[in-house]
Scaffold this active site. Structure first.
Site, mmCIF file in Angstrom:
data_model
loop_
_atom_site.group_PDB
_atom_site.id
_atom_site.type_symbol
_atom_site.label_atom_id
_atom_site.label_comp_id
_atom_site.label_asym_id
_atom_site.label_seq_id
_atom_site.Cartn_x
_atom_site.Cartn_y
_atom_site.Cartn_z
ATOM 1 N N CYS A 65 0.823 -1.214 0.000
ATOM 2 C CA CYS A 65 0.000 0.000 0.000
ATOM 3 C C CYS A 65 0.857 1.264 0.000
ATOM 4 O O CYS A 65 1.676 1.486 0.907
ATOM 5 C CB CYS A 65 -0.919 -0.022 1.228
ATOM 6 N N GLY A 66 0.671 2.123 -1.024
ATOM 7 C CA GLY A 66 1.438 3.354 -1.133
ATOM 8 C C GLY A 66 1.211 4.300 0.026
ATOM 9 O O GLY A 66 2.145 4.924 0.537
ATOM 10 N N CYS A 68 0.408 3.492 3.030
ATOM 11 C CA CYS A 68 1.077 2.911 4.202
ATOM 12 C C CYS A 68 2.575 3.214 4.177
ATOM 13 O O CYS A 68 3.188 3.523 5.209
ATOM 14 C CB CYS A 68 0.859 1.401 4.253
#
Length: 508
Positions: A65-66, A68
Site C-alpha cells: 500500500c502506497g 502505508c
C-alpha cells in the site's frame, strides 16, 4: 469484508472527491540498526499486548500500500516522540494483508489501508483515529486523545484556546456533578475522536451565546450557519443526535479548500438522502448559493442533506455519476437505496420546484449507462445498464455475467479465461458469457451484490441467480455452468446437439 452497497458508494465517491496521491517510496521502515519504536503485532501477541495498555494506537497496513509506505516514517517518528510522554503512548502495527491476521483485521472492521484504531481500556473501547498523518500532528492529536475527554474551562483564555474555527462542544453546569454531567462526559468519551469537548460552571467565560445559563446546557460552537446552538436535553440518544445534526452545515461546501473536507466527509456519512448541486463557482455563485440555502433550510428536517460543489474540484464525482461537465449547473439526489435523480442545466429559480417534485415522487430515477455497443460479436458479450434487461433477464438463456472494473488487475487476468469459456459454448444457444463494467453502469441492487471486482454471477434461464465463488479457471467455470444451467435449457441443447449429430450421420 462485507460492506453495504451504499457504503461502497460512499467510499468510492469520497475517494473521487478528496484523494491524496500516495508516495511510491519504498523506504517504509527505519534502518535495521536503529531502534524501532512502533511495536509489531500479529494474531499471536495482539490480544495479550492490547490487554496491558489503557491506551494504544494500532495501524492495520498492507506491505504493497502506497499510503502505508508514506505513513511509515511519520508513524515511526511519532512513536519515538511519544515514547517519552508521561505516561508513554504506544504505537503498534499489524500486517493485515497476512492471511493469519485477516480474522483480526475483520474483527477491527478494517476496510482499507492504512486503518488506524485507538484502543482503550485493554481493548474494551475502540475508536477510529481521525487525526493528521504527519509526525507532529499525530503527536499533538494523540496527546489530546490520551488525556481527559473534556477539558475544564476556568478562564476566558481557556475558552479562546479551545474554541476556534472548528466544531467544539461545551457543557455548562451549575456544578460539575449530577446525571446531566455524567451524560455529558459519556458523550465526550464516545465522540472524542470526532470533536473537542470542554466543560465549565461559568457561561460568561465563553465567547458567544447566552451568558446567564441557569440549568445544565450543551452548547455547540461552529464556524458556519448560526455559529452557536444550545440544547438542554441530556438524554443520551438526544445528545448524540443534536451534536451530529448541528455539526453539519445547512449547505456543505466542496471546493479545493481543504478546510471544507471534514464537513464533506460528515455529509457523506449522514444517513440522510443527499442532494448535490454542482456548478462553476465563478459564475452566478451568490445567486445559486442563496436559492440553494433557502431550499436546504426548508428540507433539512425532512431527511435531505445538501452539498454545493465547485466544478473545478468535482470532475471525479461527475464521472462517478456518469455525467458531463457541460451539464452543469446540475442537481443530483442520491438516496440510500442507491437511486439517483438528476436535473441538468438547472437555473437558480428552478431549484426549489425541482426538489419539491423529487420529494413528491414526480421525478424519474436516473440510470447511468454506457452506450449500447454498435456490434457485439466477440465471444464474451458486452452488457451495459440499458441492455441488462434484454441480455440477462429477458433473453430466456443461462447467462454467466462478470462485473468488472477496467483498472482491476484480477479482472484483466480473468479476461482471457472468460474468452476461452465463451468460445467453448459458442455453439450452445442456451449459454451466454457476458461482462459489465460496474464502474460505468448502474446495477440493480436487489439482484446483484457487487462489493469488489471481479464479481461473478450466473442467472439461469428460469431466473435463479447464483453467485460464483469457485476457482477462476476455464475448467471450474465450465463445470459450474453445466451443473447449474436451467434443466429445460440443458435438455433443449442436448436435443439440438443430438439432432445435429443425426443430421451429420445422415449426410455421411
Amino acid at each position: 469484508m462485507a460492506i453495504s452497497r451504499v457504503s461502497f458508494f460512499l467510499v468510492s465517491l469520497l475517494a473521487l472527491f478528496a484523494s491524496i496521491p500516495a508516495s511510491e517510496s519504498t523506504d517504509s521502515s527505519a534502518s535495521s540498526d536503529a531502534k524501532e519504536f512502533v511495536l509489531t503485532l500479529d494474531h499471536t501477541n495482539f490480544s495479550e499486548t492490547v490487554a496491558k495498555h489503557d491506551f494504544i494506537v494500532v495501524e492495520f497496513y498492507a506491505p504493497w500500500c502506497g499510503h502505508c509506505k508514506s505513513l511509515a516514517p511519520e508513524y515511526e517518528k511519532a512513536a519515538s516522540l511519544l515514547s517519552s510522554h508521561d505516561p508513554p503512548i504506544v504505537l503498534a502495527k499489524v500486517d493485515a494483508n497476512e492471511d493469519s491476521n485477516k480474522e483480526l483485521a475483520s474483527e477491527y472492521d478494517v476496510k482499507g489501508y492504512p486503518t488506524l484504531k485507538i484502543v482503550r481500556n485493554g481493548g474494551k473501547h475502540i475508536q477510529e483515529y481521525k487525526g493528521p498523518r504527519e509526525a507532529e500532528g499525530i503527536v499533538e492529536y494523540l496527546k489530546k486523545q490520551s488525556g481527559p475527554a473534556s477539558v475544564e474551562i476556568k478562564s476566558a483564555d481557556d475558552a479562546t484556546t479551545l474554541i476556534g474555527e472548528k466544531v467544539v462542544i461545551v457543557g455548562i453546569f451549575p456544578e460539575l456533578s449530577g446525571e446531566e454531567y455524567k451524560s455529558f462526559q459519556a458523550l465526550a468519551e464516545k465522540l472524542r475522536s470526532d470533536y473537542e469537548f470542554g466543560h465549565t460552571t461559568d457561561a460568561k467565560l465563553l465567547p458567544r451565546g447566552e451568558s446567564s445559563v441557569k440549568k445544565p446546557t450543551l452548547r455547540l460552537f461552529k464556524p458556519f450557519d448560526e455559529l452557536v446552538v444550545d440544547s438542554q436535553d441530556f438524554n443520551e440518544e438526544a445528545l448524540e443526535k443534536f451534536v451530529e445534526e448541528s455539526s453539519i452545515p445547512t449547505v456543505t461546501l466542496f471546493s479545493k479548500d481543504p478546510a471544507h473536507h471534514p464537513y464533506v466527509i460528515k455529509f457523506f456519512n449522514s444517513p440522510n438522502a443527499k442532494a448535490l448541486l454542482f456548478m462553476n463557482f465563478s459564475i452566478d455563485y451568490d445567486t445559486y448559493k442563496s436559492k440553494y440555502e433557502q431550499v436546504a433550510k426548508e428540507y433539512k428536517s425532512k431527511g435531505i442533506s445538501f452539498l454545493l460543489g465547485d466544478l473545478e474540484a468535482s470532475s471525479g464525482a461527475l464521472q462517478y455519476f456518469g455525467l458531463k461537465e457541460d451539464q452543469v449547473p446540475l442537481i443530483i439526489v442520491q438516496t440510500n437505496d442507491g437511486k439517483k435523480y438528476v436535473k441538468d442545466k438547472v437555473e437558480a429559480d428552478q431549484i426549489a420546484s425541482w426538489i419539491q417534485d423529487y420529494s413528491e415522487g414526480k421525478v424519474a430515477a436516473h440510470r447511468k449507462s454506457e452506450p449500447i455497443p454498435e456490434s457485439n460479436d466477440e465471444p464474451v458479450k458486452v452488457v451495459v445498464a440499458d441492455t441488462l434487461q434484454d441480455i440477462v433477464f429477458n433473453s430466456g438463456k443461462n447467462v454467466f455475467l462478470e462485473f468488472y472494473a477496467p483498472w482491476c488487475g484480477h479482472c484483466q487476468k480473468l479476461a482471457p479465461i472468460l474468452d476461452e469459456v465463451a468460445v467453448s459454448f459458442e455453439n450452445d444457444k442456451d449459454i451466454v458469457i457476458a461482462k459489465l463494467d460496474a464502474t460505468a453502469n448502474d446495477l440493480p441492487d436487489d439482484t446483484f451484490d457487487v462489493k469488489g471486482y471481479p464479481t461473478l454471477y450466473f442467472r439461469t434461464a428460469s431466473g435463479n441467480v447464483l453467485s460464483y465463488d469457485g476457482d477462476r479457471t476455464k475448467e471450474e467455470i465450465i463445470d459450474f455452468i453445466q451443473k447449474n444451467r436451467d434443466p429445460a435449457a440443458k435438455q433443449s441443447s442436448i436435443e439440438e446437439t443430438s439432432s445435429e449429430q443425426t443430421t451429420s450421420k445422415d449426410e455421411l
